[in-house]
Design a protein around this motif. Structure first.
Motif, mmCIF file in Angstrom:
data_model
loop_
_atom_site.group_PDB
_atom_site.id
_atom_site.type_symbol
_atom_site.label_atom_id
_atom_site.label_comp_id
_atom_site.label_asym_id
_atom_site.label_seq_id
_atom_site.Cartn_x
_atom_site.Cartn_y
_atom_site.Cartn_z
ATOM 1 N N THR A 188 29.773 27.425 53.452
ATOM 2 C CA THR A 188 29.055 27.782 54.676
ATOM 3 C C THR A 188 30.001 28.049 55.832
ATOM 4 N N SER A 189 30.992 27.190 56.023
ATOM 5 C CA SER A 189 31.913 27.381 57.144
ATOM 6 C C SER A 189 32.759 28.640 56.990
ATOM 7 N N ALA A 190 32.904 29.125 55.743
ATOM 8 C CA ALA A 190 33.659 30.352 55.505
ATOM 9 C C ALA A 190 32.800 31.603 55.675
ATOM 10 N N GLY A 191 31.532 31.442 56.039
ATOM 11 C CA GLY A 191 30.661 32.585 56.267
ATOM 12 C C GLY A 191 29.932 33.067 55.035
ATOM 13 N N LEU A 192 30.032 32.318 53.922
ATOM 14 C CA LEU A 192 29.347 32.685 52.684
ATOM 15 C C LEU A 192 28.064 31.871 52.540
ATOM 16 N N ASP A 193 27.169 32.345 51.691
ATOM 17 C CA ASP A 193 25.873 31.698 51.508
ATOM 18 C C ASP A 193 25.869 30.914 50.203
ATOM 19 N N PRO A 194 25.643 29.590 50.241
ATOM 20 C CA PRO A 194 25.613 28.808 48.998
ATOM 21 C C PRO A 194 24.553 29.276 48.013
ATOM 22 N N ASP A 195 23.489 29.899 48.527
ATOM 23 C CA ASP A 195 22.449 30.435 47.650
ATOM 24 C C ASP A 195 22.742 31.874 47.241
ATOM 25 N N ASN A 196 23.903 32.384 47.670
ATOM 26 C CA ASN A 196 24.347 33.727 47.312
ATOM 27 C C ASN A 196 23.275 34.772 47.607
ATOM 28 N N HIS A 197 22.560 34.588 48.723
ATOM 29 C CA HIS A 197 21.504 35.536 49.118
ATOM 30 C C HIS A 197 20.531 35.787 47.968
ATOM 31 N N ASN A 198 20.349 34.764 47.113
ATOM 32 C CA ASN A 198 19.483 34.874 45.932
ATOM 33 C C ASN A 198 19.940 35.944 44.962
ATOM 34 N N HIS A 199 21.258 36.239 44.964
ATOM 35 C CA HIS A 199 21.822 37.171 43.999
ATOM 36 C C HIS A 199 22.123 36.462 42.684
ATOM 37 N N TRP A 200 22.203 37.265 41.625
ATOM 38 C CA TRP A 200 22.681 36.807 40.331
ATOM 39 C C TRP A 200 24.166 37.145 40.271
ATOM 40 N N GLY A 201 25.011 36.208 40.645
ATOM 41 C CA GLY A 201 26.445 36.466 40.699
ATOM 42 C C GLY A 201 27.077 36.471 39.317
ATOM 43 N N ALA A 202 27.990 37.405 39.092
ATOM 44 C CA ALA A 202 28.693 37.503 37.818
ATOM 45 C C ALA A 202 30.188 37.279 38.070
ATOM 46 N N SER A 203 31.012 38.251 37.736
ATOM 47 C CA SER A 203 32.451 38.112 37.956
ATOM 48 C C SER A 203 32.786 38.271 39.434
ATOM 49 N N ALA A 204 33.963 37.784 39.808
ATOM 50 C CA ALA A 204 34.450 37.903 41.184
ATOM 51 C C ALA A 204 35.971 37.908 41.152
ATOM 52 N N GLY A 205 36.568 38.342 42.262
ATOM 53 C CA GLY A 205 38.021 38.333 42.311
ATOM 54 C C GLY A 205 38.553 38.401 43.731
ATOM 55 N N PHE A 206 39.687 37.717 43.965
ATOM 56 C CA PHE A 206 40.404 37.794 45.237
ATOM 57 C C PHE A 206 41.477 38.876 45.141
ATOM 58 N N MET A 207 41.627 39.657 46.218
ATOM 59 C CA MET A 207 42.689 40.652 46.293
ATOM 60 C C MET A 207 42.792 41.149 47.723
ATOM 61 N N ASP A 208 44.011 41.465 48.162
ATOM 62 C CA ASP A 208 44.210 42.030 49.495
ATOM 63 C C ASP A 208 43.878 43.518 49.436
ATOM 64 N N LEU A 209 42.735 43.884 49.981
ATOM 65 C CA LEU A 209 42.257 45.265 49.887
ATOM 66 C C LEU A 209 42.584 46.110 51.106
ATOM 67 N N ASP A 210 42.910 45.492 52.235
ATOM 68 C CA ASP A 210 43.189 46.264 53.444
ATOM 69 C C ASP A 210 44.637 46.159 53.903
ATOM 70 N N GLY A 211 45.486 45.512 53.117
ATOM 71 C CA GLY A 211 46.910 45.502 53.403
ATOM 72 C C GLY A 211 47.342 44.601 54.536
ATOM 73 N N ASP A 212 46.502 43.630 54.937
ATOM 74 C CA ASP A 212 46.886 42.745 56.042
ATOM 75 C C ASP A 212 47.482 41.431 55.551
ATOM 76 N N GLN A 213 47.675 41.325 54.234
ATOM 77 C CA GLN A 213 48.279 40.160 53.580
ATOM 78 C C GLN A 213 47.336 38.969 53.437
ATOM 79 N N TRP A 214 46.074 39.138 53.785
ATOM 80 C CA TRP A 214 45.079 38.090 53.572
ATOM 81 C C TRP A 214 44.163 38.516 52.431
ATOM 82 N N LEU A 215 43.869 37.601 51.522
ATOM 83 C CA LEU A 215 43.077 37.942 50.347
ATOM 84 C C LEU A 215 41.611 38.127 50.697
#
Length: 592
Positions: A188-215
């Motif tokens: 919750t403090s990270a801005g994510l929803d523990p109920d995942n917006h009622n989504h059926w979550g599958a795979s996930a991954g961390f990666m720096d997509l905008d080049g600012d060095q934060w994942l």
């Protein structure tokens, strides 16, 4: 080249049976088997008979190439068994779960996470081939819910400790690693929803997509499903099964940008994910055009796949059709449960392998030019061997350190009652498929020659590569979704050499996710990347391992760090793990 609409229009009749979830087109395959057999529609020039390994036709001699694997899970302390699911199984129960290999306490030994209900299990690697359950000691027992499914690992807050994300059915948990002593639920403090917006979550991954060095974070979602949804369907023969995903609205995945203050914010769907197909199962990252912007593949369930080309500034274009990754060689969508990138033919370009549904062979896409792929599965022998398997997790892994990437496929059906349908060669429990790479030209399954403990049938789902004893021989972790966890210890008898890289970035991307490694000895080249999210619902050992064959020393090793720094090491010793820190004098980041 045909447009998406033109291709899909021409596929309407031939793909009628090919639009269900990985395990949910069987009811129509039964009907098709009466008319045309159990295979897919293929051109006559490309048709090949399926290879079915039975007790009567196992080859008398299997060339193992020195490969020797033994299941040491229970003996090493990984004493865990997933229970039998409810009967009959719905799509949710058949979905399975993943696993992860990562060093949570920075002691140099890869630990193991097993996704399970009501709590996931974390085992610390003590060294010496021993693991101990530390789930309660690290607080993970407090993160309790039903229907955990997948996991991802990455240092999202840049403190040098790998954090953990858990996905599930209407569930999501971000667990911050507090210096290897405890995992704290910060969803919750990270801005994510523990109920995942009622989504059926599958795979996930961390990666720096905008080049600012934060994942940043990519979460793949499946379909909308709930208590008011249709729960079961029946095959033409009256066998009660779960329903295909066409019975449910598809869900698209999400991109979450790291705001650098231990929080995430969702990237607007119109910046890329709006163009995806939905019904997603797996995500796999790679910088395919060497522009220092990370792209990613999304494998969907019997719908065209997505290849998200990174345009910079968190904008993505779906180029799967143009690149040749949306469909297989017969212009058929894949039930893409598992996917992984690797350079199987050592030409310096990353290729992609994807698993598929029973009677529809697994696929190897070879990259011949930048973002240009072709299906070579039949040419290299993968199609013929895998047609009688339903694949989930998969990983590129050089078992014998000969320098050529092998493939480990994890198999298992989604119908516990598939034997009642009468479909030939279809069983619920299925053995692994271990394809030995014969110098980039052919692949051979070595499972029939390995011990019964390795070849045992299972309900295979997630998988991860790791070197749990740091001996330079890659081991393999496997989820048997209705049985004991499998840890294949690599005891291969070989004099081949190897090298492993454990990278540490200078900035908040401390584990150098997205870094590329290029090694050279004479005219021989190797290419690899730091990208642990792969397989199915799983995360592998983030260290980069290269088998080197007879090479006793590398002329050069070039590391392209995510920051833009390029570092070249010369006359590099082999047969050891190299911990490499990014140089402090860094170049300016490339334009993203």
């Amino acid at each position: 080249m045909k447009s998406i609409s033109e291709i899909e229009s021409g596929m309407t009749s031939s793909m009628a049976f090919n639009c269900e979830r990985c395990g949910h087109r069987l009811w129509l395959l039964v009907l098709l088997s009466v008319v045309m057999g159990c295979g897919t529609k293929t051109s006559t020039s490309d048709q090949a008979p399926p290879t079915v390994v039975t007790a009567t036709n196992v080859p008398s001699r299997i060339e193992l190439h020195g490969i020797d694997l033994r299941d040491v899970a229970k003996a090493s302390g990984l004493d865990f068994v997933w229970p039998e699911q409810i009967r009959p199984m719905r799509t949710l129960e058949a979905f399975g779960c993943g696993c992860a290999a990562f060093d949570f306490d920075n002691d140099g030994w890869q630990d193991v996470l097993l996704v399970a209900d009501p709590q996931c299990k974390l085992f610390r690697n003590l060294g010496g081939g021993r693991f101990v359950d530390v789930t309660e000691a690290l607080g993970l027992h407090e993160i309790t819910a039903k229907d955990w499914i997948g996991c991802a690992v990455g240092d999202y807050d840049g403190d040098g400790w790998l954090d953990l994300l858990l996905t599930g059915f209407h569930r999501l948990a971000l667990c911050r690693n507090d210096a290897g002593k405890k995992f704290a639920d910060v969803t919750t403090s990270a801005g994510l929803d523990p109920d995942n917006h009622n989504h059926w979550g599958a795979s996930a991954g961390f990666m720096d997509l905008d080049g600012d060095q934060w994942l940043d974070l990519v979460i793949i979602n499946y379909v909308e499903f709930g208590p008011d949804s249709k729960q079961f369907c029946e095959t033409p023969g009256g066998v009660k099964t779960s329903c295909p995903p066409t019975h449910y609205p598809p869900e698209q995945g999400e991109i979450w940008r790291n705001t650098r203050d231990q929080r995430f914010e969702m990237v607007p769907a119109e910046q890329g994910m709006q163009s995806t197909t939905g019904v997603g199962l797996v995500v796999a990252f790679a910088d395919l055009d060497d522009d220092r912007r990370i792209d990613f593949y999304i494998g969907n369930d019997a719908k065209r796949a997505d290849l998200m080309h990174n345009l910079g500034e968190m904008r993505f274009a779906n180029i799967a059709v143009e690149a040749g990754l949306a469909f297989d060689r017969n212009v058929m969508a894949l039930a893409a449960m598992g996917a992984d990138w690797g350079d199987y033919d050592r030409d310096g370009k990353l290729d992609l392998t994807v698993s598929n549904f029973q009677s529809l062979s697994f696929v190897l896409f070879r990259q011949s030019d930048v973002n240009s792929f072709s299906d070579v599965s039949k040419l290299v022998g993968i199609a013929q061997v895998t047609r009688d398997r339903l694949g989930f997790g998969l990983n590129w892994i050089d078992f014998d350190n000969d320098g050529w990437l092998d493939i480990a496929y994890v198999n298992g059906h989604v119908y516990e009652n598939v034997a009642d349908t009468g479909v030939a060669a279809a069983t619920y429990r299925q053995p692994l498929t271990l394809m030995c790479n014969l110098e980039g030209k052919k692949f051979q399954d070595v499972i029939p020659g390995l011990p019964p403990e390795v070849a045992r049938p299972m309900v295979g789902r997630g998988s991860a590569t790791l070197d749990f004893d740091n001996d330079g021989k890659m081991d393999f972790l496997v989820v048997d979704y209705e049985g004991p966890v499998m840890l294949l210890h690599n005891r291969s008898q070989t004099k081949n050499h190897w090298i492993m890289f454990d990278l540490r970035g200078a900035g908040p991307n401390r584990f150098a996710y997205g870094a590329q490694i290029f090694a050279q000895s004479g005219e021989q080249i190797w290419k690899a990347q730091v990208s642990p999210s792969s397989s199915y619902l799983s995360t592998e050992d983030p260290r980069v391992h290269l088998g080197l064959g007879t090479v006793e020393r590398l002329d050069t090793v070039t590391i392209r760090w995510p920051s833009g720094t390029e570092q070249t090491l010369r006359d590099v010793a082999v047969d050891q793990i190299h911990r490499i820190e990014e140089p402090s004098s860094r170049l300016a980041p490339a334009s993203r």
